[in-house]
Design an enzyme around this catalytic site. Structure first.
Site, PDB file in Angstrom:
ATOM      1  N   GLY A  16       0.755  -1.253   0.000  1.00 26.46           N
ATOM      2  CA  GLY A  16       0.000   0.000   0.000  1.00 26.46           C
ATOM      3  C   GLY A  16       0.785   1.303   0.000  1.00 26.46           C
ATOM      4  N   THR A  17       2.021   1.279  -0.509  1.00 29.81           N
ATOM      5  CA  THR A  17       2.753   2.565  -0.542  1.00 29.81           C
ATOM      6  C   THR A  17       2.120   3.540  -1.542  1.00 29.81           C
ATOM      7  OG1 THR A  17       4.375   1.933  -2.223  1.00 29.81           O
ATOM      8  CG2 THR A  17       4.974   1.475   0.072  1.00 29.81           C
ATOM      9  N   ASN A  18       1.617   3.002  -2.644  1.00 23.46           N
ATOM     10  CA  ASN A  18       0.962   3.903  -3.612  1.00 23.46           C
ATOM     11  C   ASN A  18      -0.354   4.431  -3.064  1.00 23.46           C
ATOM     12  OD1 ASN A  18       2.583   4.178  -6.128  1.00 23.46           O
ATOM     13  ND2 ASN A  18       2.577   1.943  -5.946  1.00 23.46           N
ATOM     14  N   MET A  91      -3.634  -7.597  -7.379  1.00 25.07           N
ATOM     15  CA  MET A  91      -3.111  -8.755  -8.097  1.00 25.07           C
ATOM     16  C   MET A  91      -4.175  -9.659  -8.727  1.00 25.07           C
ATOM     17  SD  MET A  91       0.025  -8.159  -7.833  1.00 25.07           S
ATOM     18  CE  MET A  91       0.924  -9.646  -8.282  1.00 25.07           C
ATOM     19  N   LYS A  92      -5.369  -9.120  -8.909  1.00 23.83           N
ATOM     20  CA  LYS A  92      -6.427  -9.930  -9.516  1.00 23.83           C
ATOM     21  C   LYS A  92      -6.888  -9.310 -10.832  1.00 23.83           C
ATOM     22  CE  LYS A  92      -6.734 -13.074  -6.457  1.00 23.83           C
ATOM     23  NZ  LYS A  92      -6.102 -14.336  -6.808  1.00 23.83           N
ATOM     24  N   ILE A  93      -7.482 -10.168 -11.660  1.00 20.08           N
ATOM     25  CA  ILE A  93      -7.977  -9.713 -12.962  1.00 20.08           C
ATOM     26  C   ILE A  93      -9.443  -9.286 -12.811  1.00 20.08           C
ATOM     27  CG2 ILE A  93      -8.461 -10.463 -15.342  1.00 20.08           C
ATOM     28  CD1 ILE A  93      -5.484 -10.470 -14.853  1.00 20.08           C
ATOM     29  N   LEU A  94      -9.777  -8.144 -13.381  1.00 18.49           N
ATOM     30  CA  LEU A  94     -11.170  -7.681 -13.328  1.00 18.49           C
ATOM     31  C   LEU A  94     -11.923  -8.198 -14.557  1.00 18.49           C
ATOM     32  CD1 LEU A  94     -10.275  -4.079 -12.188  1.00 18.49           C
ATOM     33  CD2 LEU A  94     -11.481  -5.778 -10.806  1.00 18.49           C
ATOM     34  N   HIS A 110       2.282   0.453 -13.092  1.00 18.89           N
ATOM     35  CA  HIS A 110       3.088  -0.737 -13.379  1.00 18.89           C
ATOM     36  C   HIS A 110       4.571  -0.382 -13.258  1.00 18.89           C
ATOM     37  CE1 HIS A 110       3.918  -4.652 -15.072  1.00 18.89           C
ATOM     38  NE2 HIS A 110       4.836  -4.078 -15.838  1.00 18.89           N
TER      39      HIS A 110
HETATM   40  C1  GRF Z   1       3.978  -1.429  -7.232  1.00 18.49           C
HETATM   41  O1  GRF Z   1       5.309  -1.660  -7.609  1.00 18.49           O
HETATM   42  C2  GRF Z   1       3.094  -1.298  -8.452  1.00 18.49           C
HETATM   43  O2  GRF Z   1       3.732  -0.713  -9.544  1.00 18.49           O
HETATM   44  C3  GRF Z   1       2.752  -2.735  -8.752  1.00 18.49           C
HETATM   45  O3  GRF Z   1       2.589  -3.341  -7.492  1.00 18.49           O
HETATM   46  C4  GRF Z   1       3.369  -2.628  -6.530  1.00 18.49           C
HETATM   47  C5  GRF Z   1       2.453  -2.213  -5.427  1.00 18.49           C
HETATM   48  O4  GRF Z   1       3.144  -1.603  -4.369  1.00 18.49           O
HETATM   49  N1  GRF Z   1       1.595  -2.834  -9.606  1.00 18.49           N
HETATM   50  P1  GRF Z   1       2.358  -0.897  -3.194  1.00 18.49           P
HETATM   51  O5  GRF Z   1       1.406  -1.938  -2.602  1.00 18.49           O
HETATM   52  O6  GRF Z   1       1.639   0.271  -3.742  1.00 18.49           O
HETATM   53  O7  GRF Z   1       3.422  -0.516  -2.195  1.00 18.49           O
END
Ligand code: GRF
Length: 189
Positions: A16-18, A91-94, A110
């Site tokens: 969840g850093t993003n 990590m799942k497909i919609l 990505h």
């Molecule tokens: C990130 O590297 C993003 O680009 C990829 O999955 C990772 C998620 O990281 N799709 P976080 O959970 O947001 O830290």
């Protein structure tokens, strides 16, 4: 101060850093969006704690719910007046139904310079191919994995002594900067 902030749903599976970066930015008065909903397919995703700490509504969805209840999921988001869905390590497909329903409203981040290195292990593959640059890409989510229209990219230099861990750390730092900015620009456009 922006009055009508766009409601955003963020889909996560882990760290969840993003998500955190998106939330932090949303707290600025000048920001044009608000994180209204966080959805996770993992009940112990660390990102859920970040959401709860920030008093954001969360929902955990099972694999079967995701597969069979996409109409219900779309309805839930419509009821919350969600304008964009941001995938952040989801990590799942919609399903095609869900993607069509929110056409051009679902974006993803990505960790590579798309169209290069779609899928997993992007940093390992970029290093192995002796690339000089890697980076991250914000793109629309389409039915084909990591292949939707590109919105924005940010480059990161690869150094000779880089390891997967070092490169991942530097790319992630850029991801966390780019995602909130790209989302704001997208809403504005
Ligand atoms: C990130 O590297 C993003 O680009 C990829 O999955 C990772 C998620 O990281 N799709 P976080 O959970 O947001 O830290």
């Amino acid at each position: 101060m922006i009055k009508d902030k766009a409601n955003i749903a963020v889909f996560i599976s882990g760290r969840g850093t993003n998500l955190k970066a998106l939330i932090l930015r949303s707290k600025k008065k000048s920001c044009n969006y608000k994180i209204a909903y966080v959805i996770s397919n993992k009940k112990n995703a660390a990102g859920l704690k970040i959401a709860k700490k920030n008093k954001i509504l969360t929902k955990i969805i099972s694999q079967s719910f995701l597969k069979t209840e996409q109409k219900k999921l779309a309805k839930i988001l419509v009821n919350k007046d969600i304008k964009f869905v941001c995938l952040a390590g989801f990590m799942k497909i919609l399903s095609p139904y869900f993607l069509d329903f929110f056409k051009n409203k679902i974006i993803n981040i990505h960790p590579s310079l798309l169209p290069k290195y779609k899928g997993l292990n992007t940093h390992y593959r970029a290093l192995k191919a002796k690339e000089r640059f890697s980076g991250c890409t914000i793109h629309y989510v389409s039915k084909k994995l990591d292949s939707g229209k590109i919105i924005e990219k940010r480059k990161v230099k690869i150094f000779k002594k880089d390891t997967v861990e070092k490169l991942e750390k530097r790319v992630l730092k850029e991801e966390n900067k780019l995602y909130p900015l790209a989302l704001e620009r997208l809403i504005k456009s």
